[in-house]
Write an enzyme that holds these catalytic residues in place. Sequence first.
Site, PDB file in Angstrom:
ATOM      1  N   GLU A  49     -16.041  -8.465 -32.150  1.00 19.86           N
ATOM      2  CA  GLU A  49     -14.727  -8.047 -31.658  1.00 19.86           C
ATOM      3  C   GLU A  49     -14.760  -7.595 -30.203  1.00 19.86           C
ATOM      4  OE1 GLU A  49     -12.097  -5.720 -33.954  1.00 19.86           O
ATOM      5  OE2 GLU A  49     -12.203  -7.021 -35.701  1.00 19.86           O
ATOM      6  N   HIS A 272     -15.514   1.231 -36.469  1.00 18.93           N
ATOM      7  CA  HIS A 272     -16.688   1.031 -37.310  1.00 18.93           C
ATOM      8  C   HIS A 272     -17.823   1.901 -36.774  1.00 18.93           C
ATOM      9  CE1 HIS A 272     -15.690  -2.909 -39.499  1.00 18.93           C
ATOM     10  NE2 HIS A 272     -14.613  -2.615 -38.797  1.00 18.93           N
TER      11      HIS A 272
END
Length: 409
Positions: A49, A272
Amino acid sequence: MEGDPALRLRVFDLNCWAIRYLSKRRQERIRLIGDRLCQEGFDLVLLQEVWSEQDYSDLKAKLGGCCPYSHYFRSGVIGSGLCIFSKFPILDTLLYQYSLNGYPYMLQHGDWFCGKSVGLAVINISGIVFNVYVTHLHAEYCREKDAYLPHRVVQAWELLQFIRHTAKAADVVLLGGDLNMHPQDVGIRLLRCWTGLRDAFTETKHFEGCEDGCTLIPNNCFTVNSELQPFPLGIRIDYILYKAGSGFTVRCEELQTTTGTAPGTDIPYSDHEAVMATLHVQRTGQAAGVTPSTAVPALVEVLSEARTEVRVGLQAARRQRYSSGRMALLALLLLLLQAAAALGALAGLAEGQPFPKLSFALLAFLALGVLLLATGLHLFHTIEVKMLQGTEEQMRMALGVLQEHPGRS
């Protein structure tokens, strides 16, 4: 040989959640990630990402001293978001984009536009050939009604096939990424059972970090807590997996996760938690033994389970293809009726009845819009059916080979 010193390799894996204009405090977090990587001097860095090439360029400039070799994998509409940084020269790279990746009309999720893929970098470290893979699979969003499960299973199948067919010459295989699967989900069980990859979390001698190794945790300020309500401790969906080839052994000495905010700040690196593994690789000089046939029943079981999920998805895709095709046909019939009515009006067959031109035009535009949309959906779901059907046939063939010739697995 067995007396050779072990190679110590430090690996960093993180889903950076760096979506331009959407991710909160993105540039600040990218800077913090770069600072952490420079301070700790990791040998391999696997990121997901990183959607902005400017962010990649900034990281590349910052990491030039500790990880001078890097590669950014480009695919899809906005890119794969995958990149690798390495302390050692990258000899070769390859990218495979998954054939199924959600639905273009699910704009609120956006996975379809992201070009979910697996990237491979071949790296030679002290004479040992590493095949390093980084990937990001489709997100789950709703565990109770997971409409994307068949697509994620197909991605897991394509991932394991990609690894199987590209890792034959590698001494060590290393996979990192956001797999978006819990440890006991069918996709990751299939991936590990078929490839023989070992989970660094379950294999490590020493672990430090979030409880149960979770990488999506409730006390992260960027996490949507409602999605984690069934999991009070969080979930583990980010992994470092590895296996040794013939003549080598790999063991995970230490595994860590980040546990919230970055040191000295009020924000974490991402939504995350990062996974950091210390691997020890040693040359044994002994050929690897043949995989025992006792593993075949387990592989047959998990492959059958995965095939069932793909078949469920295939049935749903066929229903959606039929519905969109019927809608396109009805819109086409409406356009034909309008055309016939217009011709009749022009021919004077409808004298005495004023022709509602504006209403007729609006209805025609509406019917044309529905026709184009339904036709596009029909074509998309036709492709989806073909991909699911092809995967189901591959799995059926693999099951037949396993059951008739177990030694060929």
